[in-house]
Scaffold this motif. Structure first.
Motif, mmCIF file in Angstrom:
data_model
loop_
_atom_site.group_PDB
_atom_site.id
_atom_site.type_symbol
_atom_site.label_atom_id
_atom_site.label_comp_id
_atom_site.label_asym_id
_atom_site.label_seq_id
_atom_site.Cartn_x
_atom_site.Cartn_y
_atom_site.Cartn_z
ATOM 1 N N ALA A 1 0.819 -1.211 0.000
ATOM 2 C CA ALA A 1 0.000 0.000 0.000
ATOM 3 C C ALA A 1 0.857 1.268 0.000
ATOM 4 O O ALA A 1 0.363 2.350 -0.264
ATOM 5 C CB ALA A 1 -0.903 0.011 1.223
ATOM 6 N N VAL A 2 2.131 1.062 0.311
ATOM 7 C CA VAL A 2 2.982 2.243 0.469
ATOM 8 C C VAL A 2 3.371 2.817 -0.875
ATOM 9 O O VAL A 2 3.973 2.145 -1.691
ATOM 10 C CB VAL A 2 4.285 1.874 1.210
ATOM 11 N N HIS A 3 3.018 3.994 -1.138
ATOM 12 C CA HIS A 3 3.682 4.716 -2.211
ATOM 13 C C HIS A 3 3.537 6.188 -1.900
ATOM 14 O O HIS A 3 2.491 6.644 -1.447
ATOM 15 C CB HIS A 3 3.133 4.344 -3.582
ATOM 16 N N ALA A 4 4.596 6.893 -2.126
ATOM 17 C CA ALA A 4 4.613 8.266 -1.654
ATOM 18 C C ALA A 4 3.984 9.199 -2.679
ATOM 19 O O ALA A 4 4.353 9.166 -3.853
ATOM 20 C CB ALA A 4 6.047 8.691 -1.389
ATOM 21 N N ALA A 5 3.036 9.970 -2.225
ATOM 22 C CA ALA A 5 2.549 11.054 -3.072
ATOM 23 C C ALA A 5 3.648 12.110 -3.085
ATOM 24 O O ALA A 5 4.305 12.293 -2.073
ATOM 25 C CB ALA A 5 1.274 11.628 -2.461
ATOM 26 N N PRO A 6 3.883 12.785 -4.232
ATOM 27 C CA PRO A 6 4.980 13.753 -4.269
ATOM 28 C C PRO A 6 4.837 14.767 -3.130
ATOM 29 O O PRO A 6 3.782 15.365 -2.956
ATOM 30 C CB PRO A 6 4.834 14.431 -5.635
ATOM 31 N N ALA A 7 5.872 14.878 -2.344
ATOM 32 C CA ALA A 7 5.811 15.777 -1.199
ATOM 33 C C ALA A 7 6.166 17.190 -1.627
ATOM 34 O O ALA A 7 6.788 17.405 -2.662
ATOM 35 C CB ALA A 7 6.764 15.305 -0.122
ATOM 36 N N ASP A 8 5.786 18.093 -0.840
ATOM 37 C CA ASP A 8 6.072 19.499 -1.031
ATOM 38 C C ASP A 8 7.602 19.697 -1.085
ATOM 39 O O ASP A 8 8.312 19.221 -0.205
ATOM 40 C CB ASP A 8 5.391 20.173 0.171
ATOM 41 N N PRO A 9 8.101 20.354 -2.155
ATOM 42 C CA PRO A 9 9.567 20.464 -2.298
ATOM 43 C C PRO A 9 10.243 21.113 -1.098
ATOM 44 O O PRO A 9 11.360 20.760 -0.756
ATOM 45 C CB PRO A 9 9.758 21.316 -3.552
ATOM 46 N N SER A 10 9.560 22.026 -0.426
ATOM 47 C CA SER A 10 10.222 22.668 0.712
ATOM 48 C C SER A 10 10.369 21.668 1.862
ATOM 49 O O SER A 10 11.298 21.746 2.657
ATOM 50 C CB SER A 10 9.444 23.909 1.169
ATOM 51 N N LEU A 11 9.455 20.677 1.903
ATOM 52 C CA LEU A 11 9.568 19.640 2.920
ATOM 53 C C LEU A 11 10.798 18.773 2.627
ATOM 54 O O LEU A 11 11.578 18.439 3.525
ATOM 55 C CB LEU A 11 8.299 18.779 2.928
ATOM 56 N N VAL A 12 10.974 18.427 1.346
ATOM 57 C CA VAL A 12 12.135 17.627 0.940
ATOM 58 C C VAL A 12 13.419 18.401 1.265
ATOM 59 O O VAL A 12 14.383 17.849 1.798
ATOM 60 C CB VAL A 12 12.073 17.288 -0.565
ATOM 61 N N GLU A 13 13.395 19.684 0.979
ATOM 62 C CA GLU A 13 14.572 20.516 1.239
ATOM 63 C C GLU A 13 14.891 20.573 2.741
ATOM 64 O O GLU A 13 16.052 20.468 3.149
ATOM 65 C CB GLU A 13 14.289 21.922 0.728
ATOM 66 N N ARG A 14 13.844 20.695 3.540
ATOM 67 C CA ARG A 14 14.060 20.724 4.981
ATOM 68 C C ARG A 14 14.609 19.373 5.457
ATOM 69 O O ARG A 14 15.495 19.302 6.302
ATOM 70 C CB ARG A 14 12.755 21.051 5.723
ATOM 71 N N GLY A 15 14.101 18.312 4.846
ATOM 72 C CA GLY A 15 14.593 16.975 5.175
ATOM 73 C C GLY A 15 16.073 16.833 4.844
ATOM 74 O O GLY A 15 16.844 16.227 5.596
ATOM 75 N N ALA A 16 16.479 17.429 3.719
ATOM 76 C CA ALA A 16 17.891 17.357 3.322
ATOM 77 C C ALA A 16 18.758 18.041 4.371
ATOM 78 O O ALA A 16 19.820 17.533 4.768
ATOM 79 C CB ALA A 16 18.084 18.007 1.957
#
Lengths: 297, 430
Positions: free
Chosen positions: B18-33
């Motif tokens: 069931a797991v598949h990621a909906a594209p996350a908000d780019p600023s969230l990805v950036e914060r994660g980085a």
């Protein structure tokens, strides 16, 4: 011959010795034709005695004083030394570092023919050569306590070396002289790899008490135009082997061997040509001709 | 064990369809980085010369053996591509993977447990969408069979790891709390700086757990010094500004990080925002000295005790002075002050004065290179001076520990001999 004139030992009268030097420093260069039967001195590994083994008594005190004069020249001889330098600014690590123009074995190799003087020179005269040019200063009297101390230290450093005085790593090594130096790239190398210590304007660095931390490379407190270091190939060779210091995990000072021959030539072309003090005695140099093409005058 | 893993993996694969990621908000990805930088995931999850985050770095765990970090790229077969957010959260906080493995605490999940849910989401978004998948299989651990059962790790986790996200302490301001969160949590500074107990657990996981927290510990042949308030061996004499400088650039005017700390700076702290660095420094400065007796063991106060004058006059009555002049003074100089940002000062430098002398001896034996960062054009190195014998090294270190105002117990030749042995064992193991 052009090769030989750039080598530390001008043993033109001792071809066998010159041959040994060439093969030592330039394994790739074909040895000059020489059929002399004289036995060739084999360079011995350079083993420098520890300071802690300097003997006691008046003899030891003289040696200690000589060592201090070489490493703390400017502070101990302010009236004699013009530049902001010590002898060990170039003869690295108390004169004990291979290819850092070490003094180990040196006392056996003098008197020696010197093309710049056009005659044999004594070790005392050679010391004064650097005093007047590299240190931009005035000579020490041959019978002065200071000169005796310097010679005593050099003799002590040479005590375990055979009488031919040939040690591995004497002199400063060599650089490929066929390359064309590019001073514009040299400035880039300087900014990236030298300026942190020698300053944006080659002025070096002093501590709060005014003592030199890093010696200048040009300007009024640097070596003068008569110094070996003012010559392109000598400077490039020195830099390739010895600069920067504190850049590697091995070597006594973590020194050198990070620049290519081209980069060493480039940076030498850049800093040797910067303004620096004149040398009054320059007209008397190379009286018998053979002035190398990288001389500054 | 293997079958169990395989079964669990198969099960996990089934459940995670069931797991598949909906594209996350780019600023969230950036914060994660950014958070991944703070957590320094790259340090352990990237082997030399191998793709980033693909794992395979060997970590030697005392008493256990050699384990390998795992592939945390979003590759579905070899990495964590099939992890749901809940799976990721459980691995990061509790050391439990969806295939039922219990992670060794070499993965600093006891610290990561403090990560806030929002930050965990950002990290997850980054690893799923900001990282390139790499199809690189994980390596089998080299652990003797009788130690390889992982279930005791669950008990370990139960006993020692406190899996609560960081709770803000209302007695302190926002900056302090931010600092505490970063240092105790993602920054996992305690993994190296906090002494470990009988089961290799960190003896404290935060400032509220007592004076063991960040009190200094031994890690991989280095001593990670105390980050608490001892004026002698800790950070008591450091200003907030100096701590920020060190974390950002790997050096200050008078000191330089060495050993394992240089990698932390190069991979992680040099990339942090000034606000975060100031917050961390403010928090560290609030940690009191571990105890009074430690403070008495050594002191570093820059003071003219005649060392400079004696060296300038060529007087070396103390053992080690002559070795210092011959082998060290070119860089660290007669005044022991080195050169600003080039050669660290030894005078007044608390790194020199710890009772644990292993880092000190190691620096002389192996040399060291400062952290390479974007902030300075050159990173300088101290050469290995292993040609000095044990007596000479003991003498010269005793000399620098007791000159220019420094005061600490002398170093014995046997300590040098022991460290030589330990380091050569470490080298042959690699």
């Amino acid at each position: 011959m052009t090769l030989l004139t750039a080598l530390p030992i001008r043993a033109l009268r001792k071809p066998a010795l010159a041959l040994a030097t060439v093969t030592l420093l330039l394994a790739v260069t074909p040895a000059p034709a020489d059929d002399s039967a004289a036995p060739k001195p084999t360079p011995v590994p350079m083993v420098a005695p520890r300071d802690a083994t300097i003997p006691g008594g008046p003899e030891g005190e003289l040696i200690q004083y000589g060592r201090r004069l070489l490493t703390d020249t400017k502070r101990l001889l302010p009236d004699k030394v013009g530049s902001s330098m010590n002898c060990t600014s170039c003869h690295l690590g108390e004169g004990k570092v291979a290819y850092g123009s070490p003094f180990v074995g040196i006392s056996h190799r003098f008197p020696q023919y010197n093309p710049r003087a056009g005659r044999d020179v004594t070790l005392q005269e050679r010391v004064n050569g650097c005093m007047q040019r590299s240190m931009n200063g005035t000579p020490l009297a041959s019978d002065s306590h200071e000169m005796k101390a310097i010679i005593a230290y050099m003799e002590w450093l040479s005590k375990d070396v055979p009488s031919h005085g040939q040690v591995e790593g004497m002199g400063i090594g060599d650089v490929n002289k066929k390359l064309t130096p590019d001073p514009v790239n040299g400035q880039r190398v300087y900014v990236a790899q030298c300026a942190s210590c020698h300053g944006a304007n080659g002025e070096g660095m002093k501590d709060a008490a005014g003592e030199t931390i890093f010696p200048p490379l040009w300007g009024e407190h640097a070596f003068n135009i008569g110094a070996g270091m003012a010559r392109l190939f000598k400077a490039a060779t020195f830099v390739k082997q010895n600069m920067p210091i504190g850049i590697r995990l091995d070597g006594r000072l973590g020194q050198g061997q990070v620049l290519s021959d081209q980069e060493a030539l480039d940076v030498a072309a850049y800093f040797t040509q910067q303004p620096r003090p004149d040398f009054a005695g320059k007209d008397r140099d190379w009286p018998k001709g053979g002035k190398p093409k990288d001389a500054r005058y | 064990m293997k079958t169990a893993r395989w079964l669990a993996a198969a099960l996990a694969a089934l459940c995670s369809s069931a797991v598949h990621a909906a594209p996350a908000d780019p600023s969230l990805v950036e914060r994660g980085a950014y958070l991944a930088r703070v957590g320094d995931c790259v340090a352990c999850h990237t082997a030399p010369g191998q793709p980033t985050f693909a794992g395979g770095l060997a970590l030697d765990v005392p008493y256990l053996g050699r384990i390998y970090s795992t592939n945390i790229t979003p590759d579905r077969e070899h990495g964590i591509g099939k992890y749901s957010f809940e799976d990721f959260d459980a691995a990061m906080r509790h050391g439990e993977t969806p295939d039922g493995r219990r992670l060794y605490p070499a993965m600093p999940f006891p610290s990561y447990a403090k990560i806030t849910p929002e930050d965990m989401r950002a990290l997850y978004a980054y690893f799923m969408q900001g990282v390139q998948p790499v199809a690189q299989a994980n390596r089998e651990d080299e652990v003797p069979w009788y130690l390889s059962a992982r279930w005791p790790l669950g008990i370990w986790g139960y006993l020692f790891a406190d899996a609560e996200p960081y709770q803000s302490d209302p007695q302190h301001d926002a900056a302090w709390n931010r600092g505490a969160y970063l240092v105790e949590g993602l920054g996992h500074c305690g993994a190296c700086h906090t002494p470990r107990g009988f089961a290799l657990q960190e003896k404290a996981l935060g400032s509220t757990d007592g004076a063991d927290f960040l009190a200094g510990s031994h890690v991989g042949g280095w001593f990670a010094k105390s980050l608490r308030g001892e004026p002698s061996q800790g950070l008591g004499n450091w200003s907030i500004e100096e701590i920020v400088q060190l974390l950002k650039t790997g050096r200050t005017r008078s000191s330089a990080a060495f050993g394992a700390m240089t990698e932390v700076i190069a991979h992680s702290t040099q990339h942090l925002s000034d606000n975060d660095l100031y917050a961390m420094a403010q928090y560290l400065k609030s940690l009191p000295a571990a105890d009074g007796s430690v403070a008495a063991a050594g002191t570093a106060t820059l003071r003219d005790d005649g060392t400079l004058a004696a060296l300038q006059a060529g007087q070396y009555p103390r053992a080690g002075a002559a070795v210092y002049v011959e082998f060290c003074a070119s860089c660290h100089r007669f005044d022991g002050l080195g050169a600003p940002r080039i050669f660290p000062a030894l005078a007044g430098n608390p790194s020199l004065l710890g009772d644990d002398t292993r880092s000190l001896i190691r620096v002389v034996l192996e040399g060291g290179r400062m952290a390479t960062t974007q902030h300075d054009p050159m990173a300088f190195a101290m050469p290995s001076l292993k040609e000095l014998n044990d007596q000479e090294i003991a003498d010269v270190l005793s000399f620098v520990r007791n000159s220019w105002g420094n005061a600490a117990r002398p170093v014995q030749p046997a300590e040098v001999a022991e460290q030589r042995r330990a380091l050569s064992a470490l080298a042959t193991a690699q």
